[in-house]
Write a protein that holds these residues in place. Structure first.
Motif, short mmCIF file in Angstrom:
data_model
loop_
_atom_site.label_atom_id
_atom_site.label_comp_id
_atom_site.label_asym_id
_atom_site.label_seq_id
_atom_site.Cartn_x
_atom_site.Cartn_y
_atom_site.Cartn_z
N LEU A 23 0.85 -1.18 0.00
CA LEU A 23 0.00 0.00 0.00
C LEU A 23 0.89 1.23 0.00
O LEU A 23 1.81 1.34 0.81
CB LEU A 23 -0.89 0.02 1.25
N ASP A 24 0.61 2.15 -0.91
CA ASP A 24 1.39 3.38 -1.00
C ASP A 24 0.70 4.44 -0.13
O ASP A 24 -0.35 4.96 -0.48
CB ASP A 24 1.45 3.84 -2.45
N VAL A 37 3.79 -3.27 3.46
CA VAL A 37 3.73 -4.55 2.76
C VAL A 37 2.99 -5.49 3.71
O VAL A 37 3.35 -5.59 4.88
CB VAL A 37 5.13 -5.10 2.42
N VAL A 38 1.96 -6.14 3.20
CA VAL A 38 1.10 -6.98 4.03
C VAL A 38 1.01 -8.37 3.41
O VAL A 38 0.89 -8.50 2.19
CB VAL A 38 -0.33 -6.38 4.15
N CYS A 39 1.07 -9.39 4.28
CA CYS A 39 0.87 -10.77 3.81
C CYS A 39 0.31 -11.57 4.97
O CYS A 39 0.18 -11.08 6.09
CB CYS A 39 2.17 -11.38 3.30
N LEU A 100 -6.52 -4.57 7.70
CA LEU A 100 -5.62 -3.43 7.58
C LEU A 100 -5.78 -2.71 6.24
O LEU A 100 -5.78 -1.48 6.17
CB LEU A 100 -4.17 -3.90 7.75
N GLU A 101 -5.97 -3.49 5.17
CA GLU A 101 -6.13 -2.86 3.85
C GLU A 101 -7.39 -1.99 3.78
O GLU A 101 -7.40 -0.99 3.09
CB GLU A 101 -6.19 -3.91 2.74
N GLU A 102 -8.43 -2.37 4.51
CA GLU A 102 -9.66 -1.58 4.51
C GLU A 102 -9.47 -0.26 5.24
O GLU A 102 -10.11 0.74 4.90
CB GLU A 102 -10.81 -2.37 5.12
N PRO A 108 -3.25 3.62 -2.96
CA PRO A 108 -2.96 2.78 -4.13
C PRO A 108 -2.36 1.44 -3.67
O PRO A 108 -1.46 1.41 -2.83
CB PRO A 108 -1.94 3.60 -4.92
N MET A 109 -2.87 0.34 -4.24
CA MET A 109 -2.45 -0.99 -3.82
C MET A 109 -1.83 -1.74 -4.99
O MET A 109 -2.32 -1.66 -6.11
CB MET A 109 -3.65 -1.78 -3.30
#
Length: 116
Positions: A23-24, A37-39, A100-102, A108-109
């Motif tokens: 995610l920027d 950076v997510v995983c 987290l992404e929400e 920007p992803m």
């Protein structure tokens, strides 16, 4: 920073991390870093292995040490701080819980696809 992201993603892929995204956050006032950076991984053992892989590969490839690591005690969610980039390695269930992404849905992803 692109080389750092590339190295982190490669290290995650080496240990079969899943659903890798970056995610920027650079356009957000008050963001704690420029990129996330997510995983996720299916076990605490794999979460810990991914974190070790990231730490080793970034040091070996770029000579950069992680500034701070949190969550290694239980390896449910490990956060690795490289100042401009923060790596979040979740156990799969927790990633779905925290979403987290929400929280950064406007960022920007970039998704990273790989073959298993």
């Amino acid at each position: 920073m692109d080389k750092l992201i590339e190295t982190i993603v490669s290290a995650i892929e080496d240990k079969k991390g899943k659903d890798i995204v970056s995610l920027d956050l650079s356009g957000f006032d008050g963001a704690i870093c420029s990129r996330f950076v997510v995983c996720n991984a299916d076990s605490t053992t794999q979460v810990a292995a991914i974190a070790a892989s990231v730490e080793e590969k970034v040091l070996e490839t770029l000579g950069e040490k992680v500034w701070r690591i949190e969550g290694q005690q239980n390896a449910l969610w490990i956060a690795m701080d490289y100042v401009e980039v923060v790596v979040h390695i979740f156990q799969t269930d927790l990633r779905g819980f925290y979403k987290l992404e929400e929280l950064w849905a406007d960022a920007p992803m970039t998704r990273y696809e790989y073959e298993e």
